[in-house]
Design a protein around this motif. Structure first.
Motif, PDB file in Angstrom:
ATOM      1  N   THR A  79      26.998  43.659  44.121  1.00  0.00           N
ATOM      2  CA  THR A  79      26.952  42.418  43.334  1.00  0.00           C
ATOM      3  C   THR A  79      27.856  42.521  42.109  1.00  0.00           C
ATOM      4  O   THR A  79      28.041  41.534  41.395  1.00  0.00           O
ATOM      5  CB  THR A  79      25.522  42.109  42.867  1.00  0.00           C
ATOM      6  N   ALA A  80      28.382  43.722  41.880  1.00  0.00           N
ATOM      7  CA  ALA A  80      29.267  43.919  40.730  1.00  0.00           C
ATOM      8  C   ALA A  80      30.288  45.001  41.046  1.00  0.00           C
ATOM      9  O   ALA A  80      30.020  45.914  41.840  1.00  0.00           O
ATOM     10  CB  ALA A  80      28.456  44.312  39.490  1.00  0.00           C
ATOM     11  N   LEU A  81      31.450  44.886  40.413  1.00  0.00           N
ATOM     12  CA  LEU A  81      32.546  45.832  40.611  1.00  0.00           C
ATOM     13  C   LEU A  81      33.027  46.347  39.259  1.00  0.00           C
ATOM     14  O   LEU A  81      33.227  45.558  38.321  1.00  0.00           O
ATOM     15  CB  LEU A  81      33.729  45.158  41.304  1.00  0.00           C
ATOM     16  N   PHE A  82      33.227  47.649  39.195  1.00  0.00           N
ATOM     17  CA  PHE A  82      33.902  48.252  38.049  1.00  0.00           C
ATOM     18  C   PHE A  82      35.175  48.887  38.572  1.00  0.00           C
ATOM     19  O   PHE A  82      35.141  49.654  39.541  1.00  0.00           O
ATOM     20  CB  PHE A  82      33.010  49.298  37.384  1.00  0.00           C
ATOM     21  N   CYS A  83      36.298  48.551  37.965  1.00  0.00           N
ATOM     22  CA  CYS A  83      37.593  49.076  38.420  1.00  0.00           C
ATOM     23  C   CYS A  83      38.211  49.953  37.338  1.00  0.00           C
ATOM     24  O   CYS A  83      38.085  49.665  36.140  1.00  0.00           O
ATOM     25  CB  CYS A  83      38.544  47.937  38.756  1.00  0.00           C
TER      26      CYS A  83
END
Length: 336
Positions: free
Chosen positions: A242-246
């Motif tokens: 539900t969330a992305l950290f790049c």
């Protein structure tokens, strides 16, 4: 033709003071430097820099090694370096190394050829040949400093941020918004800063009592395309995040495009957080939440370190860790 005597008369100082200001500006007061430089500019005086530098065995040039000159992350760092260098009558020579050690060493050799006085490296490699396992500086190495990526055992003068803490802050922000399935798109595995950011991601999850799932970690290469491709793969999974950290903003922007292409709304269906706060981050749709690095200050600090070494001094701090900041924009929101 304007002479140094004319400049001295205009500035109200001695000829020796003008000469010292032009040759070693750090050894005169700011007030004197300003008067002399204003007189130089007004008069149009051009010093015989080539002859002076030949006598001093100085080129007044510093080589700056850039891993990828097309990466917008480095532009503000270079601006900071240039600002301080110009203030002290130095110029910079950029080397686009593409992370290749042979190219880094070829540029570094310009110092031994007296075409440059020192080397600043924005990549992860020390640009000189040395035996494996070395843990001390080689006294034969010319003045050099590192910025951004280096954290090896040799105590090289370095300017950086705390990448572990910064990544942990980014993931904690998503956790506080109620997200638990948080994916991470990392950069190159051989990059020290990527190791640190992965560590920060894992620490935040474990501290929240969550399990680190290898399936939620993808390997990119800092490019838009890799951010897009890694995100597309994550979205195709049976239980997508539900969330992305790049690990950088370029991959985060690519990730956002993959979400748009899959018909997801941002941040309604997916929250995205990047790293670096490049100029484009404030102009994406929605605007990108990201970790801000003080890139101008990194450049200014590493060039200040270099000037100290060129003056024969040891930098007061061999490792300067600058503060980061989480910039919250519209790409992240509470889980719906």
């Amino acid at each position: 033709m304007v002479t140094i005597k004319d400049v001295a008369k205009m500035a109200g100082v001695s000829i020796a003071t003008v000469s010292r200001t032009l040759a070693e500006p750090d050894k005169v007061s700011e007030k004197t430097r300003k008067k002399v430089m204003e007189a130089v500019e007004t008069s149009g005086y051009v010093a015989n820099t080539l002859a002076r530098n030949f006598r001093r065995r100085r080129s007044n040039m510093v080589v700056v090694l850039v891993p990828d000159i097309a990466n917008p992350f480095f532009s503000n760092i270079i601006q900071g370096i240039e600002r301080v260098a110009s203030r002290h009558q130095y110029r910079i020579l950029l080397g686009d190394t593409q992370g290749e050690q042979e190219r880094e060493q070829a540029y570094a050799d310009l110092v031994s050829q007296r075409q440059a006085d020192g080397v600043i490296c924005l990549g992860r490699n020390i640009p000189f040949r040395y035996r494996k396992g070395r843990k001390t500086l080689d006294p034969d190495w010319p003045p050099f400093a590192m910025a951004c990526e280096y954290h090896g055992e040799i105590p090289v003068p370095t300017v950086c941020i705390d990448n572990v803490a910064a990544a942990r802050d980014a993931v904690n922000h998503l956790l506080e918004l109620g997200h638990q399935r948080i994916a991470y798109v990392n950069g190159p595995s051989e990059s020290p800063l990527c190791e640190d950011r992965l560590q920060g991601y894992e620490q935040a999850l474990r501290e929240a009592g969550l399990t680190v799932e290898p399936a939620l970690i993808k390997q990119g290469d800092f490019t838009l395309a890799s951010g897009y491709d890694c995100t597309a793969a994550l979205l195709a999974a049976e239980n997508p995040p539900t969330a992305l950290f790049c690990a950088n903003d370029e991959m985060a922007i690519g990730a956002m495009q993959a979400c748009h292409a899959a018909g997801l709304s941002l941040p309604g269906d997916m929250s995205v957080v990047g790293f670096d706060d490049i100029g484009f981050a404030a102009y994406t749709h929605p605007r990108l939440t990201t970790v801000h690095q003080p890139r101008n200050r990194i450049g200014e600090q590493v060039m200040t370190m270099m000037l100290a070494m060129l003056a024969g001094n040891t930098p007061a701090d061999s490792r300067i860790v600058l503060p980061h900041e989480l910039v919250v924009r519209e790409s992240s929101a509470a889980r719906g």
